[in-house]
Design a protein around this motif. Structure first.
Motif, PDB file in Angstrom:
ATOM      1  N   GLY A 193       0.812  -1.203   0.000  1.00  0.00           N
ATOM      2  CA  GLY A 193       0.000   0.000   0.000  1.00  0.00           C
ATOM      3  C   GLY A 193       0.848   1.256   0.000  1.00  0.00           C
ATOM      4  O   GLY A 193       0.529   2.249  -0.671  1.00  0.00           O
ATOM      5  N   GLY A 194       1.954   1.225   0.754  1.00  0.00           N
ATOM      6  CA  GLY A 194       2.873   2.360   0.759  1.00  0.00           C
ATOM      7  C   GLY A 194       3.496   2.595  -0.607  1.00  0.00           C
ATOM      8  O   GLY A 194       3.686   3.738  -1.031  1.00  0.00           O
ATOM      9  N   ASP A 195       3.804   1.506  -1.287  1.00  0.00           N
ATOM     10  CA  ASP A 195       4.352   1.601  -2.643  1.00  0.00           C
ATOM     11  C   ASP A 195       3.331   2.241  -3.580  1.00  0.00           C
ATOM     12  O   ASP A 195       3.669   3.135  -4.383  1.00  0.00           O
ATOM     13  N   LEU A 196       2.073   1.819  -3.483  1.00  0.00           N
ATOM     14  CA  LEU A 196       1.026   2.376  -4.335  1.00  0.00           C
ATOM     15  C   LEU A 196       0.781   3.854  -4.018  1.00  0.00           C
ATOM     16  O   LEU A 196       0.542   4.660  -4.923  1.00  0.00           O
ATOM     17  N   TYR A 197       0.844   4.194  -2.725  1.00  0.00           N
ATOM     18  CA  TYR A 197       0.646   5.596  -2.341  1.00  0.00           C
ATOM     19  C   TYR A 197       1.713   6.485  -2.968  1.00  0.00           C
ATOM     20  O   TYR A 197       1.412   7.554  -3.513  1.00  0.00           O
ATOM     21  N   GLU A 198       2.957   6.022  -2.910  1.00  0.00           N
ATOM     22  CA  GLU A 198       4.030   6.838  -3.473  1.00  0.00           C
ATOM     23  C   GLU A 198       3.913   6.914  -4.989  1.00  0.00           C
ATOM     24  O   GLU A 198       4.203   7.948  -5.603  1.00  0.00           O
ATOM     25  N   SER A 199       3.443   5.822  -5.625  1.00  0.00           N
ATOM     26  CA  SER A 199       3.212   5.854  -7.066  1.00  0.00           C
ATOM     27  C   SER A 199       2.131   6.868  -7.421  1.00  0.00           C
ATOM     28  O   SER A 199       2.241   7.595  -8.418  1.00  0.00           O
ATOM     29  N   ALA A 200       1.079   6.914  -6.596  1.00  0.00           N
ATOM     30  CA  ALA A 200       0.011   7.886  -6.829  1.00  0.00           C
ATOM     31  C   ALA A 200       0.524   9.320  -6.664  1.00  0.00           C
ATOM     32  O   ALA A 200       0.132  10.220  -7.423  1.00  0.00           O
ATOM     33  N   MET A 201       1.396   9.519  -5.675  1.00  0.00           N
ATOM     34  CA  MET A 201       1.996  10.843  -5.476  1.00  0.00           C
ATOM     35  C   MET A 201       2.783  11.272  -6.714  1.00  0.00           C
ATOM     36  O   MET A 201       2.634  12.405  -7.212  1.00  0.00           O
ATOM     37  N   LYS A 202       3.613  10.386  -7.212  1.00  0.00           N
ATOM     38  CA  LYS A 202       4.436  10.720  -8.372  1.00  0.00           C
ATOM     39  C   LYS A 202       3.563  10.989  -9.596  1.00  0.00           C
ATOM     40  O   LYS A 202       3.841  11.904 -10.379  1.00  0.00           O
ATOM     41  N   ARG A 203       2.522  10.201  -9.765  1.00  0.00           N
ATOM     42  CA  ARG A 203       1.625  10.416 -10.899  1.00  0.00           C
ATOM     43  C   ARG A 203       0.910  11.762 -10.767  1.00  0.00           C
ATOM     44  O   ARG A 203       0.728  12.484 -11.756  1.00  0.00           O
ATOM     45  N   HIS A 204       0.517  12.098  -9.540  1.00  0.00           N
ATOM     46  CA  HIS A 204      -0.186  13.354  -9.318  1.00  0.00           C
ATOM     47  C   HIS A 204       0.689  14.555  -9.669  1.00  0.00           C
ATOM     48  O   HIS A 204       0.205  15.547 -10.242  1.00  0.00           O
ATOM     49  N   PHE A 205       1.967  14.460  -9.323  1.00  0.00           N
ATOM     50  CA  PHE A 205       2.874  15.590  -9.553  1.00  0.00           C
ATOM     51  C   PHE A 205       3.701  15.440 -10.832  1.00  0.00           C
ATOM     52  O   PHE A 205       4.592  16.251 -11.096  1.00  0.00           O
ATOM     53  N   GLY A 206       3.418  14.396 -11.617  1.00  0.00           N
ATOM     54  CA  GLY A 206       4.094  14.242 -12.895  1.00  0.00           C
ATOM     55  C   GLY A 206       5.558  13.889 -12.790  1.00  0.00           C
ATOM     56  O   GLY A 206       6.362  14.327 -13.619  1.00  0.00           O
ATOM     57  N   CYS A 207       5.923  13.090 -11.769  1.00  0.00           N
ATOM     58  CA  CYS A 207       7.326  12.699 -11.563  1.00  0.00           C
ATOM     59  C   CYS A 207       7.499  11.206 -11.848  1.00  0.00           C
ATOM     60  O   CYS A 207       6.667  10.387 -11.446  1.00  0.00           O
ATOM     61  N   LYS A 208       8.589  10.846 -12.512  1.00  0.00           N
ATOM     62  CA  LYS A 208       8.905   9.429 -12.700  1.00  0.00           C
ATOM     63  C   LYS A 208       9.492   8.843 -11.425  1.00  0.00           C
ATOM     64  O   LYS A 208       9.165   7.729 -11.029  1.00  0.00           O
ATOM     65  N   ASP A 209      10.407   9.581 -10.795  1.00  0.00           N
ATOM     66  CA  ASP A 209      11.045   9.171  -9.544  1.00  0.00           C
ATOM     67  C   ASP A 209      11.020  10.347  -8.571  1.00  0.00           C
ATOM     68  O   ASP A 209      10.925  11.505  -8.987  1.00  0.00           O
ATOM     69  N   SER A 210      11.141  10.032  -7.276  1.00  0.00           N
ATOM     70  CA  SER A 210      11.147  11.099  -6.284  1.00  0.00           C
ATOM     71  C   SER A 210      12.425  11.927  -6.349  1.00  0.00           C
ATOM     72  O   SER A 210      12.455  13.090  -5.959  1.00  0.00           O
ATOM     73  N   SER A 211      13.517  11.311  -6.827  1.00  0.00           N
ATOM     74  CA  SER A 211      14.775  12.008  -7.095  1.00  0.00           C
ATOM     75  C   SER A 211      15.670  11.024  -7.834  1.00  0.00           C
ATOM     76  O   SER A 211      15.201   9.977  -8.278  1.00  0.00           O
TER      77      SER A 211
END
Length: 269
Positions: free
Chosen positions: A209-227
C-alpha cells in the motif's frame, strides 16, 4: 521472464544499501537513530521538491528541525515524545508554508520514516529482532512482487496508479514477505505463531500500500522518480515507501499489544 532495464542498477544499489541498513539496525542506539534521521531528512527534501513547496528554505528548515527533534526524542524518551515533537513542529510549518496541507503531509510522511522504527528498536530485548523481521517482510514482499509479477503476469492490480503491478505480484509478495518474516524471527528463537503470521500479512499488505501511495503521489505531480539519489531506484522515497507504511503498522500493533514495549508486543513476546 523479461527483467526490467533497471534490474541491474536496482540489484547493485540493494547490495550496497541492505548491509548498511542491517548493520545500523543491529547496532541500534544513536547510530540507528542517526541513520534513519538522515534518511528522513532526505525523504523530506524529496517531498518538498516533488510538491514544489514554497517558500522552500523555511519549509525545509522548520520541518527539518522538527524531524531531528522527533528522531532524538524518540530515542531518548520514547514514541510519545517523538510524536509530540512532530506536532509542535507542525504549527510553525503551517504558518510559513503556502501549500499547508502538502507541507504538513510531508512532515508526517518523513516522520513516519524515522519515529516508528526507532521506537521499535528501543526495546533492548526484542528491538533488533523486530527490525530484522520488518526488513525481511518488506524486502521479501518487494522482491517477490517484482519477480512474480514478471513471471506470472495476469490482471493489473491498479493500472491507473501503477501500470506495472499485478495481482499475481501482490499475492506472491504477501506470501513470500510473510514467510520471510517468520523465518527471520525463527533464526532468533522467536516462535512463528499464527498471530505473528497474521501480523506479517498485514505488514506486507501495508508495504505494498505504501508503494502504491508513493506511485500515486508521483503520478499526481508528474514525476517518474522522487529524485535520482539511488541508481535504479530513483530516490529514497522510492526505496522506503513500503518500509514507511509497514513500520507504522508494526508500531501501532506493537503499542496496542504492549504499550511499554512495542517490539515485544509486535512479536508476541
Amino acid at each position: 521472464m523479461t527483467l526490467g532495464k533497471d534490474f541491474l542498477p536496482r540489484l547493485g544499489s540493494a547490495l550496497v544499501l541492505a548491509p548498511v541498513a542491517l548493520f545500523a539496525a543491529y547496532a541500534g542506539g544513536w547510530l540507528f537513530t542517526g541513520f534513519l534521521g538522515l534518511a528522513a531528512l532526505l525523504v523530506l527534501w524529496e517531498w518538498v521538491v516533488m510538491t514544489a513547496a514554497r517558500p522552500k528554505r523555511p519549509v525545509l528548515a522548520f520541518a527539518g528541525l522538527s524531524l531531528a527533534a522527533a528522531a532524538g526524542l524518540t530515542q531518548w524518551q520514547g514514541v510519545a515524545a517523538g510524536l509530540a515533537a512532530l506536532g509542535l513542529g507542525a504549527a510553525p510549518l503551517a504558518l510559513v508554508a503556502e501549500r499547508r496541507v502538502w507541507a504538513l503531509a510531508g512532515l508526517a510522511y518523513a516522520g513516519a520514516a524515522v519515529v516508528p522504527a526507532v521506537a521499535l528498536r528501543q526495546d533492548p530485548a526484542a528491538g533488533g529482532v523486530a527490525l530484522f523481521w520488518l526488513f525481511a517482510v518488506v524486502w521479501g514482499t518487494d522482491i517477490a512482487a517484482y519477480f512474480c509479477g514478471r513471471l506470472i503476469g495476469g490482471p493489473k492490480l491498479w493500472p491507473r496508479v501503477s501500470p506495472n503491478k499485478t495481482w499475481s505480484g501482490a499475492i506472491g509478495g504477501t506470501v513470500v514477505g510473510t514467510a520471510a518474516g517468520l523465518l527471520a524471527v525463527s533464526a532468533f528463537g522467536v516462535p512463528a505463531t499464527p498471530a505473528l503470521l497474521a501480523v506479517g500479512v498485514l505488514a506486507s499488505i501495508a508495504s505494498q500500500g505504501g508503494d502504491l501511495y508513493e506511485s500515486a503521489m508521483k503520478r499526481h505531480f508528474g514525476c517518474k522518480d522522487s529524485s535520482a539519489l539511488i541508481p535504479g531506484h530513483g530516490g529514497l522515497m522510492d526505496r522506503l515507501d513500503g518500509f514507511v507504511a509497514a513500520a507504522l503498522v508494526a508500531l501501532v500493533i506493537g503499542v496496542l499489544r504492549n504499550p511499554q514495549s512495542p517490539a515485544s508486543g509486535l512479536l508476541g513476546l
